[in-house]
Write a protein that holds these residues in place. Structure first.
Motif, PDB file in Angstrom:
ATOM      1  N   LYS A 104       0.811  -1.219   0.000  1.00  0.00           N
ATOM      2  CA  LYS A 104       0.000   0.000   0.000  1.00  0.00           C
ATOM      3  C   LYS A 104       0.845   1.271   0.000  1.00  0.00           C
ATOM      4  CE  LYS A 104      -3.696   2.433   2.470  1.00  0.00           C
ATOM      5  NZ  LYS A 104      -4.534   2.492   3.688  1.00  0.00           N
ATOM      6  N   ASP A 105       1.989   1.256   0.668  1.00  0.00           N
ATOM      7  CA  ASP A 105       2.818   2.458   0.745  1.00  0.00           C
ATOM      8  C   ASP A 105       3.375   2.871  -0.610  1.00  0.00           C
ATOM      9  OD1 ASP A 105       4.475  -0.005   1.200  1.00  0.00           O
ATOM     10  OD2 ASP A 105       6.094   1.458   1.024  1.00  0.00           O
ATOM     11  N   LYS A 106       3.255   1.998  -1.614  1.00  0.00           N
ATOM     12  CA  LYS A 106       3.756   2.294  -2.962  1.00  0.00           C
ATOM     13  C   LYS A 106       2.628   2.743  -3.889  1.00  0.00           C
ATOM     14  CE  LYS A 106       7.987   0.646  -2.168  1.00  0.00           C
ATOM     15  NZ  LYS A 106       9.210   1.478  -2.222  1.00  0.00           N
ATOM     16  N   VAL A 107       1.490   3.131  -3.341  1.00  0.00           N
ATOM     17  CA  VAL A 107       0.310   3.395  -4.160  1.00  0.00           C
ATOM     18  C   VAL A 107       0.551   4.498  -5.185  1.00  0.00           C
ATOM     19  CG1 VAL A 107      -0.696   5.029  -2.504  1.00  0.00           C
ATOM     20  CG2 VAL A 107      -2.181   3.759  -4.101  1.00  0.00           C
ATOM     21  N   GLU A 108       1.376   5.477  -4.888  1.00  0.00           N
ATOM     22  CA  GLU A 108       1.639   6.529  -5.867  1.00  0.00           C
ATOM     23  C   GLU A 108       2.318   5.969  -7.107  1.00  0.00           C
ATOM     24  OE1 GLU A 108       3.660   9.910  -4.327  1.00  0.00           O
ATOM     25  OE2 GLU A 108       2.172  10.330  -2.776  1.00  0.00           O
ATOM     26  N   GLU A 109       3.101   4.915  -6.922  1.00  0.00           N
ATOM     27  CA  GLU A 109       3.793   4.301  -8.050  1.00  0.00           C
ATOM     28  C   GLU A 109       2.899   3.315  -8.801  1.00  0.00           C
ATOM     29  OE1 GLU A 109       7.381   2.561  -6.535  1.00  0.00           O
ATOM     30  OE2 GLU A 109       7.873   4.351  -5.373  1.00  0.00           O
ATOM     31  N   THR A 110       2.045   2.616  -8.078  1.00  0.00           N
ATOM     32  CA  THR A 110       1.230   1.582  -8.714  1.00  0.00           C
ATOM     33  C   THR A 110      -0.080   2.104  -9.279  1.00  0.00           C
ATOM     34  OG1 THR A 110       0.200   0.990  -6.588  1.00  0.00           O
ATOM     35  CG2 THR A 110       2.201  -0.203  -7.217  1.00  0.00           C
ATOM     36  N   SER A 111      -0.601   3.203  -8.737  1.00  0.00           N
ATOM     37  CA  SER A 111      -1.939   3.667  -9.119  1.00  0.00           C
ATOM     38  C   SER A 111      -2.107   3.945 -10.612  1.00  0.00           C
ATOM     39  CB  SER A 111      -2.335   4.901  -8.301  1.00  0.00           C
ATOM     40  OG  SER A 111      -1.423   5.963  -8.480  1.00  0.00           O
ATOM     41  N   PRO A 112      -1.138   4.544 -11.313  1.00  0.00           N
ATOM     42  CA  PRO A 112      -1.359   4.774 -12.756  1.00  0.00           C
ATOM     43  C   PRO A 112      -1.605   3.479 -13.529  1.00  0.00           C
ATOM     44  CG  PRO A 112       0.506   6.070 -11.969  1.00  0.00           C
ATOM     45  CD  PRO A 112       0.153   5.121 -10.871  1.00  0.00           C
ATOM     46  N   TYR A 113      -0.900   2.427 -13.148  1.00  0.00           N
ATOM     47  CA  TYR A 113      -1.082   1.143 -13.828  1.00  0.00           C
ATOM     48  C   TYR A 113      -2.440   0.526 -13.479  1.00  0.00           C
ATOM     49  CZ  TYR A 113       3.998   1.584 -14.326  1.00  0.00           C
ATOM     50  OH  TYR A 113       5.264   2.023 -14.604  1.00  0.00           O
ATOM     51  N   LEU A 114      -2.807   0.587 -12.217  1.00  0.00           N
ATOM     52  CA  LEU A 114      -4.076   0.006 -11.787  1.00  0.00           C
ATOM     53  C   LEU A 114      -5.250   0.690 -12.477  1.00  0.00           C
ATOM     54  CD1 LEU A 114      -3.371  -0.256  -7.932  1.00  0.00           C
ATOM     55  CD2 LEU A 114      -3.055  -2.047  -9.657  1.00  0.00           C
ATOM     56  N   LEU A 115      -5.220   2.011 -12.523  1.00  0.00           N
ATOM     57  CA  LEU A 115      -6.316   2.762 -13.145  1.00  0.00           C
ATOM     58  C   LEU A 115      -6.352   2.533 -14.658  1.00  0.00           C
ATOM     59  CD1 LEU A 115      -6.038   6.082 -11.117  1.00  0.00           C
ATOM     60  CD2 LEU A 115      -7.759   4.273 -10.873  1.00  0.00           C
ATOM     61  N   LYS A 116      -5.171   2.383 -15.259  1.00  0.00           N
ATOM     62  CA  LYS A 116      -5.119   2.082 -16.692  1.00  0.00           C
ATOM     63  C   LYS A 116      -5.747   0.719 -16.975  1.00  0.00           C
ATOM     64  CE  LYS A 116      -3.732   2.370 -21.012  1.00  0.00           C
ATOM     65  NZ  LYS A 116      -4.365   3.305 -21.981  1.00  0.00           N
ATOM     66  N   MET A 117      -5.468  -0.241 -16.119  1.00  0.00           N
ATOM     67  CA  MET A 117      -6.035  -1.577 -16.299  1.00  0.00           C
ATOM     68  C   MET A 117      -7.555  -1.566 -16.219  1.00  0.00           C
ATOM     69  SD  MET A 117      -3.287  -3.849 -14.121  1.00  0.00           S
ATOM     70  CE  MET A 117      -4.345  -5.293 -14.083  1.00  0.00           C
ATOM     71  N   MET A 118      -8.110  -0.663 -15.409  1.00  0.00           N
ATOM     72  CA  MET A 118      -9.558  -0.612 -15.225  1.00  0.00           C
ATOM     73  C   MET A 118     -10.289  -0.093 -16.469  1.00  0.00           C
ATOM     74  SD  MET A 118     -10.246  -2.025 -12.429  1.00  0.00           S
ATOM     75  CE  MET A 118     -11.982  -1.611 -12.222  1.00  0.00           C
ATOM     76  N   GLU A 119      -9.539   0.330 -17.477  1.00  0.00           N
ATOM     77  CA  GLU A 119     -10.168   0.704 -18.743  1.00  0.00           C
ATOM     78  C   GLU A 119     -10.687  -0.524 -19.474  1.00  0.00           C
ATOM     79  OE1 GLU A 119      -7.427   3.038 -20.984  1.00  0.00           O
ATOM     80  OE2 GLU A 119      -7.209   4.577 -19.417  1.00  0.00           O
TER      81      GLU A 119
END
Length: 374
Positions: A104-119
């Motif tokens: 969870k502490d890495k959310v700033e790094e992982t969030s762009p990929y996660l949100l892109k996947m939700m497309e």
């Protein structure tokens, strides 16, 4: 070691094989780009996503530091993100989103990929949305997970609070449709570890008491309770080769700063002889495949030794010792490895005149094993 199914030697060999696969695919992709022959770019990224996934699993199974192996997860996530619009399944996405929760502490790094996947409309799933909501990211409104056991844990409070042990007990059986199910039985060494990252994420999201399942062989307890600190996990016990050799009477030769690759060691042994040693991992046939450096020179070859000494300053003790020993024809070349059958540590001397003799030399030497002081 965290894995309870395979040996340390097995996972060291798998790591070595996977790194070789990654290097091979990176080279293929680079050559195709250079020649403008890219016909299926997504295939290359898919392969790299699979290999980095394997690296993450192997490293966690082996007991590597959780901070250190995050890089493999991030690479897996980034490569998969580029091709996930073609994926109609949900298993890989659940793994990746669950790990985002555990990191969870890495959310700033992982969030762009996660949100892109939700497309990808296939990913509007209750488990993925739950992970996004926990991470403070925009999520969909679907609360239903298409994976039955996860759907019950997500949407039935009484079940998850009182039947967590039952869900964990039956977790592996619920994976029978996945591509990696029963890979520990394969003759082709496909096993990388079985880990219930999804259940770990649910435990963390709902702050569940996991005392009942903490010793389950599939439950990633260390990662669920991971805190981002610069410490070594208790399970992460790196092999200290310098210490092992010192116990056998050999003295490590060091410069003030570490100037050698991680798998290269120089020692002074009996009669003040200088020895240079590399670590390697036997393949399935029991043969050792030495690596090559950036110049394409085989480890322990004359050209490779030239590359090493040329990079060192004239004041380097290591350089002086190696050059003197070579001039006198007394430099000993050694390979350190772990016997995959017995898990015992072995050292063999290796001699060859040029790179064309590498296979015959190494294979012949492996016909017999030497003790530390032969």
């Amino acid at each position: 070691m965290r894995d309870k199914i395979k040996s340390r030697a097995y996972f060291l060999r798998r790591l070595h094989e996977t790194w070789n696969d990654i290097e091979e695919w990176n080279q293929i992709i680079l050559e195709n780009h250079a020649q403008e022959k890219v016909t299926n770019k997504s295939l290359g990224f898919l392969q790299l996503a699979v290999y980095y996934r394997n690296l993450f699993y192997q490293s966690y199974s082996l007991g590597k530091n959780i901070n250190d192996i995050y890089f493999y997860y991030e690479q897996w996530l980034s490569f998969y993100c580029t091709i996930c619009e073609e994926d109609t399944g949900i298993d890989i996405a659940i793994d990746l989103f669950s790990l985002a929760v555990l990191y969870k502490d890495k959310v700033e790094e992982t969030s762009p990929y996660l949100l892109k996947m939700m497309e990808n409309p296939n990913f509007n799933d209750g488990m993925l949305n739950l992970c996004l909501e926990y991470l403070g990211l925009k999520s969909g409104d679907n609360k239903i997970c298409r994976i039955g056991y996860l759907n019950k844990l997500i949407n039935d409070k009484e079940y998850r609070e009182h039947k967590l042990g039952y869900a964990m007990k039956h977790w592996y059986g619920n994976q029978s449709e996945t591509g990696w199910f029963d890979t520990h039985k394969s003759e082709h060494n496909l096993y990388d570890g079985y880990w219930a990252f999804d259940i770990g994420a649910i435990v963390k999201i709902f702050n569940l008491n996991d005392d009942e399942i903490k010793d389950d062989k599939y439950y990633p307890y260390a990662l669920v309770h991971f805190e981002n600190k610069d410490t070594i996990d208790e399970e992460d016990t790196p092999l200290d080769i310098d210490e092992l050799m010192e116990k056998e009477g050999y003295t490590p030769i060091k410069d003030k700063e570490n100037t050698l690759d991680d798998n290269v060691y120089v020692f002074q042994g009996d009669n003040d002889k200088t020895m240079i040693m590399v670590t390697a991992i036997p393949n399935d046939e029991g043969d050792i495949q030495l690596g090559k450096n950036e110049n394409g020179h085989l480890e322990l070859s004359s050209e490779w030794l030239d590359d090493i000494t040329n990079k060192l300053p004239d004041t380097s003790i290591i350089k002086q010792k190696i050059e003197t020993a070579r001039e006198q024809g007394e430099l000993q070349k050694l390979v350190f490895f772990i016997d995959p059958d017995t898990a015992e540590m072995k050292i063999i001397p290796v001699e060859f005149e040029d790179e064309n003799k590498k296979k015959d030399s190494i294979k012949s030497k492996l016909k017999r094993f030497f003790g530390m002081k032969n």
